[in-house]
Design a protein around this motif. Structure first.
Motif, PDB file in Angstrom:
ATOM      1  N   MET A  39       0.832  -1.197   0.000  1.00  0.00           N
ATOM      2  CA  MET A  39       0.000   0.000   0.000  1.00  0.00           C
ATOM      3  C   MET A  39       0.871   1.253   0.000  1.00  0.00           C
ATOM      4  N   GLY A  40       1.901   1.248   0.806  1.00  0.00           N
ATOM      5  CA  GLY A  40       2.814   2.386   0.847  1.00  0.00           C
ATOM      6  C   GLY A  40       3.507   2.603  -0.487  1.00  0.00           C
ATOM      7  N   TYR A  41       3.949   1.522  -1.091  1.00  0.00           N
ATOM      8  CA  TYR A  41       4.624   1.585  -2.389  1.00  0.00           C
ATOM      9  C   TYR A  41       3.689   2.148  -3.458  1.00  0.00           C
ATOM     10  N   LEU A  42       2.496   1.598  -3.551  1.00  0.00           N
ATOM     11  CA  LEU A  42       1.540   2.051  -4.565  1.00  0.00           C
ATOM     12  C   LEU A  42       1.061   3.470  -4.303  1.00  0.00           C
ATOM     13  N   ASP A  43       0.840   3.815  -3.045  1.00  0.00           N
ATOM     14  CA  ASP A  43       0.429   5.183  -2.708  1.00  0.00           C
ATOM     15  C   ASP A  43       1.509   6.189  -3.107  1.00  0.00           C
ATOM     16  N   ARG A  44       2.782   5.832  -2.918  1.00  0.00           N
ATOM     17  CA  ARG A  44       3.878   6.726  -3.336  1.00  0.00           C
ATOM     18  C   ARG A  44       3.859   6.919  -4.847  1.00  0.00           C
ATOM     19  N   LEU A  45       3.617   5.844  -5.584  1.00  0.00           N
ATOM     20  CA  LEU A  45       3.551   5.964  -7.039  1.00  0.00           C
ATOM     21  C   LEU A  45       2.389   6.843  -7.478  1.00  0.00           C
ATOM     22  N   LEU A  46       1.274   6.739  -6.764  1.00  0.00           N
ATOM     23  CA  LEU A  46       0.087   7.523  -7.106  1.00  0.00           C
ATOM     24  C   LEU A  46       0.159   8.961  -6.612  1.00  0.00           C
ATOM     25  N   GLY A  47       0.924   9.193  -5.587  1.00  0.00           N
ATOM     26  CA  GLY A  47       0.988  10.524  -4.998  1.00  0.00           C
ATOM     27  C   GLY A  47      -0.165  10.789  -4.052  1.00  0.00           C
ATOM     28  N   SER A  48      -0.940   9.773  -3.738  1.00  0.00           N
ATOM     29  CA  SER A  48      -2.046   9.872  -2.789  1.00  0.00           C
ATOM     30  C   SER A  48      -2.474   8.460  -2.398  1.00  0.00           C
ATOM     31  N   SER A  49      -3.353   8.375  -1.429  1.00  0.00           N
ATOM     32  CA  SER A  49      -3.848   7.068  -0.984  1.00  0.00           C
ATOM     33  C   SER A  49      -4.863   6.514  -1.968  1.00  0.00           C
ATOM     34  N   ALA A  50      -4.744   5.229  -2.224  1.00  0.00           N
ATOM     35  CA  ALA A  50      -5.697   4.550  -3.110  1.00  0.00           C
ATOM     36  C   ALA A  50      -6.717   3.802  -2.263  1.00  0.00           C
ATOM     37  N   LEU A  85       1.493  -0.343 -13.730  1.00  0.00           N
ATOM     38  CA  LEU A  85       1.831   0.707 -12.767  1.00  0.00           C
ATOM     39  C   LEU A  85       1.772   2.070 -13.432  1.00  0.00           C
ATOM     40  N   LEU A  86       2.314   2.165 -14.633  1.00  0.00           N
ATOM     41  CA  LEU A  86       2.281   3.423 -15.379  1.00  0.00           C
ATOM     42  C   LEU A  86       0.845   3.811 -15.740  1.00  0.00           C
ATOM     43  N   ALA A  87       0.047   2.835 -16.142  1.00  0.00           N
ATOM     44  CA  ALA A  87      -1.355   3.111 -16.472  1.00  0.00           C
ATOM     45  C   ALA A  87      -2.108   3.619 -15.246  1.00  0.00           C
ATOM     46  N   MET A  88      -1.828   3.039 -14.079  1.00  0.00           N
ATOM     47  CA  MET A  88      -2.470   3.488 -12.845  1.00  0.00           C
ATOM     48  C   MET A  88      -2.071   4.930 -12.538  1.00  0.00           C
ATOM     49  N   GLN A  89      -0.795   5.242 -12.713  1.00  0.00           N
ATOM     50  CA  GLN A  89      -0.326   6.611 -12.480  1.00  0.00           C
ATOM     51  C   GLN A  89      -0.986   7.580 -13.454  1.00  0.00           C
ATOM     52  N   ASN A  90      -1.080   7.186 -14.705  1.00  0.00           N
ATOM     53  CA  ASN A  90      -1.709   8.043 -15.712  1.00  0.00           C
ATOM     54  C   ASN A  90      -3.183   8.267 -15.420  1.00  0.00           C
ATOM     55  N   ASP A  91      -3.890   7.227 -15.021  1.00  0.00           N
ATOM     56  CA  ASP A  91      -5.306   7.362 -14.660  1.00  0.00           C
ATOM     57  C   ASP A  91      -5.474   8.362 -13.529  1.00  0.00           C
ATOM     58  N   LYS A  92      -4.591   8.286 -12.530  1.00  0.00           N
ATOM     59  CA  LYS A  92      -4.662   9.201 -11.387  1.00  0.00           C
ATOM     60  C   LYS A  92      -4.357  10.632 -11.829  1.00  0.00           C
ATOM     61  N   ALA A  93      -3.381  10.793 -12.725  1.00  0.00           N
ATOM     62  CA  ALA A  93      -3.045  12.134 -13.225  1.00  0.00           C
ATOM     63  C   ALA A  93      -4.212  12.737 -14.005  1.00  0.00           C
ATOM     64  N   VAL A  94      -4.878  11.927 -14.802  1.00  0.00           N
ATOM     65  CA  VAL A  94      -6.038  12.397 -15.559  1.00  0.00           C
ATOM     66  C   VAL A  94      -7.163  12.779 -14.604  1.00  0.00           C
ATOM     67  N   GLU A  95      -7.362  11.959 -13.574  1.00  0.00           N
ATOM     68  CA  GLU A  95      -8.394  12.257 -12.567  1.00  0.00           C
ATOM     69  C   GLU A  95      -8.108  13.580 -11.865  1.00  0.00           C
ATOM     70  N   ARG A  96      -6.855  13.808 -11.491  1.00  0.00           N
ATOM     71  CA  ARG A  96      -6.478  15.071 -10.836  1.00  0.00           C
ATOM     72  C   ARG A  96      -6.681  16.262 -11.775  1.00  0.00           C
TER      73      ARG A  96
END
Length: 104
Positions: A39-50, A85-96
Protein backbone atom coordinates in the motif's frame (compact mmCIF):
# COMPACT_ATOMS: atom_id res chain seq x y z
CA UNK A 1 3.86 1.60 7.25
CA UNK A 2 2.15 -0.15 10.15
CA UNK A 3 0.47 -3.50 9.71
CA UNK A 4 -2.38 -2.11 11.85
CA UNK A 5 -3.46 -0.08 8.83
CA UNK A 6 -4.56 -3.31 7.12
CA UNK A 7 -8.22 -4.13 7.62
CA UNK A 8 -9.31 -7.65 8.52
CA UNK A 9 -11.40 -7.74 5.33
CA UNK A 10 -8.44 -6.81 3.13
CA UNK A 11 -6.31 -9.46 4.82
CA UNK A 12 -9.08 -12.03 4.24
CA UNK A 13 -9.33 -10.99 0.58
CA UNK A 14 -5.57 -11.36 0.09
CA UNK A 15 -5.61 -14.74 1.84
CA UNK A 16 -8.38 -15.85 -0.52
CA UNK A 17 -6.46 -14.52 -3.55
CA UNK A 18 -3.39 -16.49 -2.49
CA UNK A 19 -5.48 -19.62 -1.78
CA UNK A 20 -4.47 -19.63 1.88
CA UNK A 21 -7.26 -21.69 3.41
CA UNK A 22 -5.67 -22.71 6.72
CA UNK A 23 -5.40 -20.62 9.89
CA UNK A 24 -1.88 -19.32 10.54
CA UNK A 25 -1.40 -16.30 12.80
CA UNK A 26 2.27 -15.92 11.88
CA UNK A 27 1.47 -15.95 8.17
CA UNK A 28 -1.30 -13.39 8.76
CA UNK A 29 1.23 -11.13 10.47
CA UNK A 30 3.61 -11.46 7.53
CA UNK A 31 0.86 -10.91 4.97
CA UNK A 32 -0.33 -7.83 6.86
CA UNK A 33 3.20 -6.41 6.72
CA UNK A 34 3.43 -7.17 2.99
CA UNK A 35 0.03 -5.58 2.38
CA UNK A 36 1.03 -2.45 4.32
CA UNK A 37 4.32 -2.28 2.42
CA UNK A 38 2.51 -2.69 -0.90
CA UNK A 39 0.00 0.00 0.00
CA UNK A 40 2.81 2.39 0.85
CA UNK A 41 4.62 1.59 -2.39
CA UNK A 42 1.54 2.05 -4.57
CA UNK A 43 0.43 5.18 -2.71
CA UNK A 44 3.88 6.73 -3.34
CA UNK A 45 3.55 5.96 -7.04
CA UNK A 46 0.09 7.52 -7.11
CA UNK A 47 0.99 10.52 -5.00
CA UNK A 48 -2.05 9.87 -2.79
CA UNK A 49 -3.85 7.07 -0.98
CA UNK A 50 -5.70 4.55 -3.11
CA UNK A 51 -8.86 2.66 -2.23
CA UNK A 52 -7.75 -0.95 -1.87
CA UNK A 53 -11.17 -2.12 -0.72
CA UNK A 54 -12.73 -1.33 -4.11
CA UNK A 55 -12.15 -3.41 -7.21
CA UNK A 56 -9.77 -1.74 -9.61
CA UNK A 57 -6.17 -1.41 -10.66
CA UNK A 58 -4.73 -0.41 -7.25
CA UNK A 59 -6.32 -3.44 -5.59
CA UNK A 60 -5.18 -5.79 -8.35
CA UNK A 61 -1.62 -4.45 -8.19
CA UNK A 62 -1.61 -4.71 -4.40
CA UNK A 63 -2.63 -8.36 -4.54
CA UNK A 64 0.09 -9.05 -7.11
CA UNK A 65 2.63 -7.13 -5.02
CA UNK A 66 1.85 -9.37 -2.04
CA UNK A 67 2.03 -12.50 -4.19
CA UNK A 68 5.45 -11.50 -5.49
CA UNK A 69 6.67 -10.50 -2.01
CA UNK A 70 5.48 -13.80 -0.54
CA UNK A 71 7.27 -15.71 -3.29
CA UNK A 72 10.49 -13.73 -2.85
CA UNK A 73 10.25 -12.26 -6.35
CA UNK A 74 10.09 -8.52 -5.69
CA UNK A 75 13.10 -8.02 -7.94
CA UNK A 76 10.91 -8.72 -10.99
CA UNK A 77 7.62 -7.14 -9.87
CA UNK A 78 8.22 -3.78 -11.59
CA UNK A 79 9.46 -5.47 -14.76
CA UNK A 80 6.33 -7.59 -15.00
CA UNK A 81 3.85 -4.90 -13.93
CA UNK A 82 5.54 -1.71 -15.17
CA UNK A 83 2.90 -1.06 -17.83
CA UNK A 84 0.04 -1.47 -15.33
CA UNK A 85 1.83 0.71 -12.77
CA UNK A 86 2.28 3.42 -15.38
CA UNK A 87 -1.36 3.11 -16.47
CA UNK A 88 -2.47 3.49 -12.84
CA UNK A 89 -0.33 6.61 -12.48
CA UNK A 90 -1.71 8.04 -15.71
CA UNK A 91 -5.31 7.36 -14.66
CA UNK A 92 -4.66 9.20 -11.39
CA UNK A 93 -3.04 12.13 -13.23
CA UNK A 94 -6.04 12.40 -15.56
CA UNK A 95 -8.39 12.26 -12.57
CA UNK A 96 -6.48 15.07 -10.84
CA UNK A 97 -6.46 17.15 -14.00
CA UNK A 98 -10.20 16.69 -14.48
CA UNK A 99 -10.88 17.72 -10.87
CA UNK A 100 -8.64 20.76 -11.23
CA UNK A 101 -10.21 21.96 -14.47
CA UNK A 102 -13.79 21.49 -13.21
CA UNK A 103 -13.10 23.65 -10.16
CA UNK A 104 -12.31 26.74 -12.21
Amino acid sequence: MAAGRVSAQLLDDVRNYLDVTWPDCELDRKLSQMIASGMGYLDRLLGSSADYAADGQPRTLLFEYVRYARDGAMDIFENNYGALLLAMQNDKAVERYAQKTHKT
